[in-house]
Design a protein around this motif. Structure first.
Motif, PDB file in Angstrom:
ATOM      1  N   LEU A  59      39.609  40.422  44.276  1.00  0.00           N
ATOM      2  CA  LEU A  59      38.687  40.546  45.036  1.00  0.00           C
ATOM      3  C   LEU A  59      37.707  39.357  44.509  1.00  0.00           C
ATOM      4  CD1 LEU A  59      37.656  41.988  47.767  1.00  0.00           C
ATOM      5  CD2 LEU A  59      36.333  43.579  45.856  1.00  0.00           C
ATOM      6  N   PHE A  60      37.091  38.546  45.410  1.00  0.00           N
ATOM      7  CA  PHE A  60      36.204  37.343  44.997  1.00  0.00           C
ATOM      8  C   PHE A  60      34.727  37.602  45.487  1.00  0.00           C
ATOM      9  CE2 PHE A  60      37.934  35.829  49.032  1.00  0.00           C
ATOM     10  CZ  PHE A  60      36.902  35.343  49.459  1.00  0.00           C
ATOM     11  N   THR A  61      33.863  37.222  45.025  1.00  0.00           N
ATOM     12  CA  THR A  61      32.464  36.974  45.664  1.00  0.00           C
ATOM     13  C   THR A  61      31.928  35.547  45.945  1.00  0.00           C
ATOM     14  OG1 THR A  61      31.345  36.812  43.193  1.00  0.00           O
ATOM     15  CG2 THR A  61      31.607  38.924  44.177  1.00  0.00           C
ATOM     16  N   GLU A  62      32.567  34.600  45.383  1.00  0.00           N
ATOM     17  CA  GLU A  62      32.267  33.248  45.781  1.00  0.00           C
ATOM     18  C   GLU A  62      33.519  32.426  45.627  1.00  0.00           C
ATOM     19  OE1 GLU A  62      28.103  31.562  44.284  1.00  0.00           O
ATOM     20  OE2 GLU A  62      28.844  33.185  42.885  1.00  0.00           O
ATOM     21  N   ALA A  63      33.405  31.120  46.317  1.00  0.00           N
ATOM     22  CA  ALA A  63      34.681  30.463  46.434  1.00  0.00           C
ATOM     23  C   ALA A  63      34.167  28.976  46.367  1.00  0.00           C
ATOM     24  CB  ALA A  63      35.705  30.854  47.722  1.00  0.00           C
ATOM     25  N   TRP A  64      34.897  28.042  45.981  1.00  0.00           N
ATOM     26  CA  TRP A  64      34.875  26.474  45.685  1.00  0.00           C
ATOM     27  C   TRP A  64      36.331  25.852  46.141  1.00  0.00           C
ATOM     28  CZ3 TRP A  64      32.951  30.083  42.326  1.00  0.00           C
ATOM     29  CH2 TRP A  64      31.540  30.082  42.054  1.00  0.00           C
ATOM     30  N   VAL A 119      41.740  25.680  44.329  1.00  0.00           N
ATOM     31  CA  VAL A 119      40.648  26.756  44.837  1.00  0.00           C
ATOM     32  C   VAL A 119      40.060  27.612  43.933  1.00  0.00           C
ATOM     33  CG1 VAL A 119      39.964  28.312  46.651  1.00  0.00           C
ATOM     34  CG2 VAL A 119      41.465  26.376  47.417  1.00  0.00           C
ATOM     35  N   ALA A 120      39.111  27.545  43.705  1.00  0.00           N
ATOM     36  CA  ALA A 120      38.431  28.610  42.400  1.00  0.00           C
ATOM     37  C   ALA A 120      37.661  29.760  43.419  1.00  0.00           C
ATOM     38  CB  ALA A 120      37.602  27.806  41.682  1.00  0.00           C
ATOM     39  N   VAL A 121      37.708  31.051  42.928  1.00  0.00           N
ATOM     40  CA  VAL A 121      37.089  32.161  43.202  1.00  0.00           C
ATOM     41  C   VAL A 121      36.478  32.730  41.787  1.00  0.00           C
ATOM     42  CG1 VAL A 121      38.172  32.304  45.436  1.00  0.00           C
ATOM     43  CG2 VAL A 121      39.064  33.568  43.577  1.00  0.00           C
ATOM     44  N   ARG A 122      35.347  33.226  42.319  1.00  0.00           N
ATOM     45  CA  ARG A 122      34.600  34.187  41.266  1.00  0.00           C
ATOM     46  C   ARG A 122      34.785  35.564  41.450  1.00  0.00           C
ATOM     47  NH1 ARG A 122      29.826  32.682  38.219  1.00  0.00           N
ATOM     48  NH2 ARG A 122      29.144  31.399  39.877  1.00  0.00           N
ATOM     49  N   THR A 123      35.552  36.313  40.636  1.00  0.00           N
ATOM     50  CA  THR A 123      35.618  37.767  40.929  1.00  0.00           C
ATOM     51  C   THR A 123      34.420  38.481  40.581  1.00  0.00           C
ATOM     52  OG1 THR A 123      36.479  38.439  38.750  1.00  0.00           O
ATOM     53  CG2 THR A 123      38.002  37.506  40.128  1.00  0.00           C
ATOM     54  N   HIS A 124      34.350  39.927  41.136  1.00  0.00           N
ATOM     55  CA  HIS A 124      33.379  40.895  40.671  1.00  0.00           C
ATOM     56  C   HIS A 124      33.138  41.198  39.197  1.00  0.00           C
ATOM     57  CE1 HIS A 124      32.406  42.143  44.926  1.00  0.00           C
ATOM     58  NE2 HIS A 124      33.767  42.068  45.062  1.00  0.00           N
ATOM     59  N   VAL A 153      39.125  32.392  38.876  1.00  0.00           N
ATOM     60  CA  VAL A 153      40.546  32.452  39.106  1.00  0.00           C
ATOM     61  C   VAL A 153      40.891  31.213  39.956  1.00  0.00           C
ATOM     62  CG1 VAL A 153      42.658  33.561  40.192  1.00  0.00           C
ATOM     63  CG2 VAL A 153      40.597  34.987  39.182  1.00  0.00           C
ATOM     64  N   THR A 154      41.627  30.037  39.402  1.00  0.00           N
ATOM     65  CA  THR A 154      41.926  28.959  40.150  1.00  0.00           C
ATOM     66  C   THR A 154      43.468  29.219  40.511  1.00  0.00           C
ATOM     67  OG1 THR A 154      40.537  27.821  38.219  1.00  0.00           O
ATOM     68  CG2 THR A 154      41.918  26.438  39.806  1.00  0.00           C
ATOM     69  N   PHE A 155      43.630  28.829  41.575  1.00  0.00           N
ATOM     70  CA  PHE A 155      44.836  28.664  42.294  1.00  0.00           C
ATOM     71  C   PHE A 155      45.138  27.746  43.258  1.00  0.00           C
ATOM     72  CE2 PHE A 155      42.179  31.158  45.304  1.00  0.00           C
ATOM     73  CZ  PHE A 155      42.578  30.628  46.673  1.00  0.00           C
ATOM     74  N   ALA A 156      46.453  27.248  43.202  1.00  0.00           N
ATOM     75  CA  ALA A 156      46.950  25.991  43.848  1.00  0.00           C
ATOM     76  C   ALA A 156      46.641  26.055  45.580  1.00  0.00           C
ATOM     77  CB  ALA A 156      48.396  25.992  43.798  1.00  0.00           C
ATOM     78  N   LEU A 164      46.991  29.321  38.808  1.00  0.00           N
ATOM     79  CA  LEU A 164      46.837  28.519  37.805  1.00  0.00           C
ATOM     80  C   LEU A 164      46.161  28.857  36.667  1.00  0.00           C
ATOM     81  CD1 LEU A 164      46.258  25.281  40.035  1.00  0.00           C
ATOM     82  CD2 LEU A 164      48.509  26.191  39.401  1.00  0.00           C
ATOM     83  N   ASP A 165      45.104  29.638  36.672  1.00  0.00           N
ATOM     84  CA  ASP A 165      44.284  29.741  35.631  1.00  0.00           C
ATOM     85  C   ASP A 165      43.173  30.964  35.913  1.00  0.00           C
ATOM     86  OD1 ASP A 165      43.403  29.165  32.508  1.00  0.00           O
ATOM     87  OD2 ASP A 165      41.532  29.085  33.867  1.00  0.00           O
ATOM     88  N   MET A 166      43.080  31.837  34.736  1.00  0.00           N
ATOM     89  CA  MET A 166      41.963  32.831  34.694  1.00  0.00           C
ATOM     90  C   MET A 166      41.276  32.874  33.552  1.00  0.00           C
ATOM     91  SD  MET A 166      44.211  36.090  36.430  1.00  0.00           S
ATOM     92  CE  MET A 166      42.761  37.094  36.830  1.00  0.00           C
ATOM     93  N   ALA A 167      39.863  32.771  33.857  1.00  0.00           N
ATOM     94  CA  ALA A 167      38.677  32.397  32.832  1.00  0.00           C
ATOM     95  C   ALA A 167      37.749  33.451  33.015  1.00  0.00           C
ATOM     96  CB  ALA A 167      38.677  30.870  32.699  1.00  0.00           C
ATOM     97  N   GLN A 168      37.296  33.877  32.077  1.00  0.00           N
ATOM     98  CA  GLN A 168      35.967  34.871  31.768  1.00  0.00           C
ATOM     99  C   GLN A 168      34.703  34.097  31.835  1.00  0.00           C
ATOM    100  OE1 GLN A 168      36.264  38.157  32.380  1.00  0.00           O
ATOM    101  NE2 GLN A 168      34.113  38.153  32.636  1.00  0.00           N
ATOM    102  N   VAL A 169      33.941  33.816  32.976  1.00  0.00           N
ATOM    103  CA  VAL A 169      33.023  32.537  32.933  1.00  0.00           C
ATOM    104  C   VAL A 169      31.591  33.511  33.128  1.00  0.00           C
ATOM    105  CG1 VAL A 169      34.288  30.920  34.059  1.00  0.00           C
ATOM    106  CG2 VAL A 169      33.291  32.431  35.498  1.00  0.00           C
TER     107      VAL A 169
END
Length: 536
Positions: A343-348, A354-359, A364-367, A374-379
């Motif tokens: 579940l995301f709050t913002e997307a680019w 495509v990158a989405v920021r989760t709650h 989360v970066t996906f193709a 592709l990647d999950m990072a705590q930001v």
């Protein structure tokens, strides 16, 4: 004291001066102990408000009890105003000043008994609305006597001083849209808005902005709860807003046109081929007219958890059960799903990723073409992102500036930048330049990775957003700050009422030249050409 051998004329609630006539003397002695009543005094006609200020110096005073706060000392009732005190408890005797031109409708040293005197002023605003400012816990001094009932006072005039009251000397300050003749209780069982009170700081800040000639309008929105969804711009530059179980339309000049209740929660508004659509939590999509009429609808059979982002022309929603799904508005059906995306709050949206920021603060970066993660990072919530003209994603965080590659790998920028102080922001400038806000300065970096200019923008509060529009950097924040910065260092600035860091931020430059910005519960319309180039 009054001379018992002379007739007198009273001034305020407890002041008098010699006149003639013994019978008037007795009458005045009686009136001295009554609060001012506008029906017994001739009123001076006051001009409309043209400037708004604060009742005390808010750079020195601090807010010690907020508007709407529940009070244990008053059985959990809501506070109808704001309490302002000095941090070293030395507010006793400090002058209190009128916030604007106004007529005195009440001035009585025993208005709240042992809790002090009360002064009430009536103000006619430039839009012809009538509001009342209320100042409680006051005392009179030789230097700050209460104003005469019915008189017209000016912005900044001293109307009394702060008295000694529990638990410490402070000013109780209210804004009302009704009941301008009695002190009130200072607390209500219902939330104060329902009883004609308004949040004082919001009123002052938004009217100060409205009186700035670069500002077209400032509107107060009831969108401080429910889902965070961007408004939907219509072709005439009006906006439709959504607030959970109601929607409303704001005209191009900031006035509300209509407000409609909904029978169930909705999460988003989208536009397609000149039509407007409402998306409900339960997955129903409904066409709505510009007048707010509910028209035909269709069902996706998938519950929705928030507002969408757009990918290849399709709105992409977070599903309530997790994952994403894309709607084809023409076919009226789901065209693809990605169950693995949280579940995301913002997307680019980049060219390949495509990158989405989760709650919980993960990125989360996906193709873009497959939906594969592709990647999950705590930001965290203070990391900001931008998409460059070549489709690459850049991130600016407490760890510096990073490029997110097509395979999801984070790579440090080739050049060093200042780390953000508190909340930073990043944006794409003209010709692929990179713009940064590090908390104190807006900086521009060219394609050669060299800093081109940097200008200080102090005192920005809250979470910031930075964009490049028409040759200027626009910086605005959840604290209500709105600033434009030119490459030549010219700064233009105004402030509206903001909110906490979760306040929704949105902007849009209309075809009428008005820059509309939503900051939480405030909608500001700026005359963009004047604001960004003339400043005043």
């Amino acid at each position: 004291m009054c001379n018992s051998n002379l007739s007198i004329t009273c001034r305020g609630a407890a002041r008098c001066a010699p006149t003639t006539g013994a019978m008037l003397s007795l009458l005045c002695l009686f009136v001295m102990f009554l609060p001012f009543n506008s029906t017994t005094h001739a009123q001076t006609v006051c001009p409309d408000v043209d400037v708004v200020t604060t009742p005390v110096d808010t750079s020195a005073f601090m807010l010690v009890q907020d508007y709407g706060a529940r009070s244990p000392r008053h059985d959990g009732r809501y506070h109808t105003g704001e309490d302002w005190a000095l941090p070293d408890a030395t507010a006793y005797g400090q002058p209190v000043r009128a916030i604007a031109t106004g007529t005195v409708t009440y001035a009585y040293g025993q208005g709240w008994g042992r809790d002090g005197g009360v002064v009430i002023l009536e103000h006619t605003m430039p839009d012809d609305s009538i509001v009342y400012s209320v100042y409680g816990h006051l005392i009179e001094t030789d230097a700050t006597p209460f104003p005469i009932g019915g008189a017209c006072v000016q912005a900044g005039d001293a109307i009394g001083s702060i008295g000694g009251v529990r638990p410490t000397a402070h000013l109780h300050f209210e804004i009302r849209v009704s009941n301008g003749r009695t002190p009130g209780q200072g607390y209500t069982w219902d939330y104060p808005d329902a009883d004609g009170y308004r949040r004082p700081s919001k009123f002052l800040l938004n009217w100060q902005a409205r009186l700035n000639r670069t500002v077209s309008f400032v509107s107060n929105l009831r969108v401080e709860s429910g889902y965070h969804a961007p408004p939907l711009p219509l072709s005439d530059n009006s906006l439709i807003f959504l607030n959970n179980t109601e929607m409303f339309r704001i005209l191009p000049d900031g006035r509300q046109f209509w407000r409609k209740g909904l029978d169930r929660p909705a999460v988003a508004l989208t536009g397609f081929q000149g039509q407007s659509y409402l998306h409900y939590v339960d997955g129903i999509v409904q066409n709505i007219s510009a007048e707010g009429d509910l028209l035909d609808s269709w069902q996706t059979f998938t519950e929705v958890a928030g507002a969408p982002f757009t990918l290849d022309g399709n709105p992409v929603f977070p599903a309530a059960t997790g994952g994403l799904f894309a709607l084809d508005m023409r076919l009226q059906q789901i065209v693809w799903e990605a169950a693995s995306i949280p579940l995301f709050t913002e997307a680019w949206v980049g060219l390949q990723t495509v990158a989405v920021r989760t709650h919980n603060g993960e990125l989360v970066t996906f193709a873009r073409n497959s939906g594969d993660i592709l990647d999950m990072a705590q930001v965290g919530q203070h990391t900001d992102f931008t998409v460059m003209p070549d489709g690459t994603l850049w991130a600016y965080s407490s760890g510096g500036l990073w490029q997110v590659l097509a395979d999801g790998v984070w790579t440090p920028a080739r050049f060093e930048v200042p780390l953000p102080v508190a909340s930073g922001a990043v944006a794409t400038g003209e010709g692929g330049d990179l713009l940064l806000f590090d908390g104190t300065h807006v900086r521009s970096y060219g394609s050669n990775d060299v800093e081109q200019w940097a200008y200080e923008v102090p005192d920005i509060t809250g979470r910031a957003q930075l964009v490049w529009i028409d040759g200027r950097a626009l910086l605005y924040s959840t604290g209500g700050d709105i600033v434009s910065v030119s490459p030549l260092g010219k700064l233009c600035r105004v402030q509206v009422w903001g909110g906490d860091e979760s306040a929704y931020l949105w902007h849009d430059l209309g075809t009428d030249g008005i820059m509309r910005l939503q900051i939480g519960g405030s909608l500001a319309g700026l005359r963009w050409e004047r604001f960004s180039r003339e400043c005043a």
